[in-house]
Motif scaffolding. Structure first.
Motif, PDB file in Angstrom:
ATOM      1  N   ALA A   1      38.910  54.520 -35.335  1.00  0.00           N
ATOM      2  CA  ALA A   1      38.979  53.464 -36.339  1.00  0.00           C
ATOM      3  C   ALA A   1      39.079  54.087 -37.724  1.00  0.00           C
ATOM      4  O   ALA A   1      38.472  55.128 -38.000  1.00  0.00           O
ATOM      5  CB  ALA A   1      37.746  52.586 -36.247  1.00  0.00           C
ATOM      6  N   LEU A   2      39.839  53.448 -38.603  1.00  0.00           N
ATOM      7  CA  LEU A   2      40.036  53.970 -39.959  1.00  0.00           C
ATOM      8  C   LEU A   2      39.021  53.379 -40.931  1.00  0.00           C
ATOM      9  O   LEU A   2      38.658  52.205 -40.824  1.00  0.00           O
ATOM     10  CB  LEU A   2      41.443  53.651 -40.455  1.00  0.00           C
TER      11      LEU A   2
ATOM     12  N   MET B   1      41.851  52.883 -46.420  1.00  0.00           N
ATOM     13  CA  MET B   1      42.559  54.164 -46.372  1.00  0.00           C
ATOM     14  C   MET B   1      44.046  53.939 -46.123  1.00  0.00           C
ATOM     15  O   MET B   1      44.440  53.178 -45.245  1.00  0.00           O
ATOM     16  CB  MET B   1      41.990  55.071 -45.270  1.00  0.00           C
ATOM     17  N   GLY B   2      44.886  54.611 -46.904  1.00  0.00           N
ATOM     18  CA  GLY B   2      46.326  54.489 -46.752  1.00  0.00           C
ATOM     19  C   GLY B   2      46.823  55.106 -45.467  1.00  0.00           C
ATOM     20  O   GLY B   2      46.232  56.059 -44.936  1.00  0.00           O
ATOM     21  N   ALA B   3      47.933  54.580 -44.964  1.00  0.00           N
ATOM     22  CA  ALA B   3      48.493  55.098 -43.717  1.00  0.00           C
ATOM     23  C   ALA B   3      48.890  56.558 -43.855  1.00  0.00           C
ATOM     24  O   ALA B   3      48.648  57.370 -42.951  1.00  0.00           O
ATOM     25  CB  ALA B   3      49.704  54.261 -43.310  1.00  0.00           C
ATOM     26  N   GLY B   4      49.499  56.906 -44.983  1.00  0.00           N
ATOM     27  CA  GLY B   4      49.926  58.288 -45.189  1.00  0.00           C
ATOM     28  C   GLY B   4      48.754  59.247 -45.242  1.00  0.00           C
ATOM     29  O   GLY B   4      48.802  60.343 -44.670  1.00  0.00           O
ATOM     30  N   GLU B   5      47.684  58.853 -45.919  1.00  0.00           N
ATOM     31  CA  GLU B   5      46.484  59.694 -45.983  1.00  0.00           C
ATOM     32  C   GLU B   5      45.918  59.935 -44.595  1.00  0.00           C
ATOM     33  O   GLU B   5      45.561  61.065 -44.229  1.00  0.00           O
ATOM     34  CB  GLU B   5      45.418  59.016 -46.844  1.00  0.00           C
ATOM     35  N   ALA B   6      45.819  58.864 -43.816  1.00  0.00           N
ATOM     36  CA  ALA B   6      45.255  58.980 -42.469  1.00  0.00           C
ATOM     37  C   ALA B   6      46.121  59.860 -41.582  1.00  0.00           C
ATOM     38  O   ALA B   6      45.615  60.732 -40.862  1.00  0.00           O
ATOM     39  CB  ALA B   6      45.105  57.588 -41.856  1.00  0.00           C
ATOM     40  N   LEU B   7      47.423  59.662 -41.636  1.00  0.00           N
ATOM     41  CA  LEU B   7      48.327  60.466 -40.801  1.00  0.00           C
ATOM     42  C   LEU B   7      48.268  61.938 -41.190  1.00  0.00           C
ATOM     43  O   LEU B   7      48.392  62.814 -40.337  1.00  0.00           O
ATOM     44  CB  LEU B   7      49.756  59.934 -40.925  1.00  0.00           C
TER      45      LEU B   7
ATOM     46  N   LEU C   1      37.631  65.558 -37.042  1.00  0.00           N
ATOM     47  CA  LEU C   1      38.427  64.494 -37.635  1.00  0.00           C
ATOM     48  C   LEU C   1      37.541  63.549 -38.440  1.00  0.00           C
ATOM     49  O   LEU C   1      37.940  63.080 -39.513  1.00  0.00           O
ATOM     50  CB  LEU C   1      39.188  63.727 -36.557  1.00  0.00           C
ATOM     51  N   ALA C   2      36.339  63.288 -37.946  1.00  0.00           N
ATOM     52  CA  ALA C   2      35.410  62.434 -38.703  1.00  0.00           C
ATOM     53  C   ALA C   2      35.098  63.052 -40.061  1.00  0.00           C
ATOM     54  O   ALA C   2      35.025  62.343 -41.074  1.00  0.00           O
ATOM     55  CB  ALA C   2      34.126  62.230 -37.890  1.00  0.00           C
ATOM     56  N   GLU C   3      34.914  64.374 -40.100  1.00  0.00           N
ATOM     57  CA  GLU C   3      34.659  65.043 -41.371  1.00  0.00           C
ATOM     58  C   GLU C   3      35.852  64.914 -42.311  1.00  0.00           C
ATOM     59  O   GLU C   3      35.688  64.635 -43.505  1.00  0.00           O
ATOM     60  CB  GLU C   3      34.332  66.521 -41.141  1.00  0.00           C
ATOM     61  N   LEU C   4      37.050  65.097 -41.786  1.00  0.00           N
ATOM     62  CA  LEU C   4      38.249  64.997 -42.609  1.00  0.00           C
ATOM     63  C   LEU C   4      38.434  63.591 -43.162  1.00  0.00           C
ATOM     64  O   LEU C   4      38.772  63.412 -44.345  1.00  0.00           O
ATOM     65  CB  LEU C   4      39.474  65.398 -41.791  1.00  0.00           C
ATOM     66  N   LEU C   5      38.210  62.578 -42.334  1.00  0.00           N
ATOM     67  CA  LEU C   5      38.334  61.197 -42.795  1.00  0.00           C
ATOM     68  C   LEU C   5      37.270  60.876 -43.836  1.00  0.00           C
ATOM     69  O   LEU C   5      37.537  60.182 -44.823  1.00  0.00           O
ATOM     70  CB  LEU C   5      38.245  60.232 -41.617  1.00  0.00           C
ATOM     71  N   ASP C   6      36.063  61.406 -43.637  1.00  0.00           N
ATOM     72  CA  ASP C   6      34.987  61.173 -44.597  1.00  0.00           C
ATOM     73  C   ASP C   6      35.292  61.842 -45.938  1.00  0.00           C
ATOM     74  O   ASP C   6      35.107  61.236 -47.000  1.00  0.00           O
ATOM     75  CB  ASP C   6      33.666  61.704 -44.033  1.00  0.00           C
TER      76      ASP C   6
END
Length: 320
Positions: A102-103, A107-113, A275-280
């Protein structure tokens, strides 16, 4: 549904738009309405037929739909980020639940990708393979690209003492400095050693992270100090490097290693602590993934040609 697919192996020209049936999700899978798909060098290798063998190769007969990462919504309306071995260049795709996260809101799509395949690559290059220690010097090749721009920022986040970026133009070098590099230099093989040592105040460096290969990789070996580490994770130049002599590694106590993130994702799943760290970090604006050009799905050929031509900065995305 709309999709871009290829019926034969080759360059960007083999990609063709097609109307194909909607996919169906099976047990342990989720159907995702695609908002945006990421573009990676791995997609180019996929359509070139360079990943046709082995346990991580895309499966099934041609034609195939490429694309490894998507942002979209589930049937229940949840906005998600997902890894797929193939099938991302489409209006809908099926994602294994173990590869779906889950995002964070907003958060923008480009950032998440940017933080999926490329972000996980950058994290593991520094933490798992190079094993960066506080105060060490790090050279990042192609520092204005999707993975390179994240490497510069994460190296700073992880305590690097000096970050030297290489890039192919003044504009890209200026951008690397904005991201947090201490120095930015031309990455051409000719004169490479002298430029790197000069940028590091005359001293050898601790870590070099290379996705170019060929003569640049050879030159990078000459810049490493005692217990230095060179990690290769791509060959965008499509040139072969010279064989590395074991005696040369032993005399200087140098490590030469390689890394490919896909087997790790397949083994562990995309969703995890890394990935959780990167998203955070992204959600808290401590990591700024660079979102480059956006293309309509039908222009996937153009995206691949621009990536191959080194005309891009940051993460390229397709909008179906």
């Amino acid at each position: 549904m709309r999709a871009m697919r290829f019926g034969r192996f080759g360059g960007p020209e083999v990609l063709e738009e097609a109307d194909v049936p909607d996919p169906s999700a099976g047990p342990g899978e989720t159907l995702v309405q695609v908002e945006a798909a990421g573009v990676n060098f791995g997609d180019i290798k996929q359509i070139a037929g360079e990943h046709t063998d082995g346990p991580y190769a895309p499966q099934g007969p041609l034609p195939r739909i490429p694309g490894m990462e998507v942002v979209g919504r589930t049937k229940a309306g949840q906005r998600v980020l997902g890894y797929v071995p193939q099938g991302g260049y489409a209006a809908k795709t099926v994602v294994a639940d173990r590869h779906l996260v889950a995002l964070p809101p907003g958060m923008g799509a480009g950032e998440a990708l940017a933080v999926l395949v490329q972000g996980l690559t950058a994290w593991h290059l520094l933490r798992s393979v190079a094993r960066i220690r506080p105060g060490e010097s790090v050279v990042v090749h192609a520092a204005a690209g999707g993975t390179g721009s994240l490497l510069v920022q994460l190296a700073r986040e992880f305590g690097a003492g000096r970050i030297i970026a290489t890039a192919s133009s003044d504009e890209k070098r200026a951008f690397a400095l904005e991201l947090g590099a201490d120095a930015a230099i031309d990455g051409d093989a000719a004169g490479y050693r002298e430029r790197v040592l000069d940028a590091n105040h005359g001293h050898p460096v601790d870590i070099v992270l290379d996705a170019i290969g060929g003569p640049v990789l050879d030159a990078a070996l000459d810049t490493l100090g005692y217990l230095g580490r060179l990690v290769t994770y791509g060959v965008s130049s499509r040139q072969t490097a010279s064989a590395i002599a074991p005696s040369r590694l032993a005399v200087d106590s140098i490590t030469a290693a390689g890394f490919w993130v896909i087997p790790l994702i397949v083994r562990n799943g995309a969703g995890g602590a890394e990935l959780a760290e990167l998203l955070d970090l992204t959600a808290r604006h401590r990591l700024r993934p660079l979102v480059g050009a956006e293309y309509d799905l039908a222009r996937a050929r153009d995206a691949h040609e621009d990536l191959l031509g080194r005309r891009t900065k940051g993460k390229l995305i397709l909008r179906p």
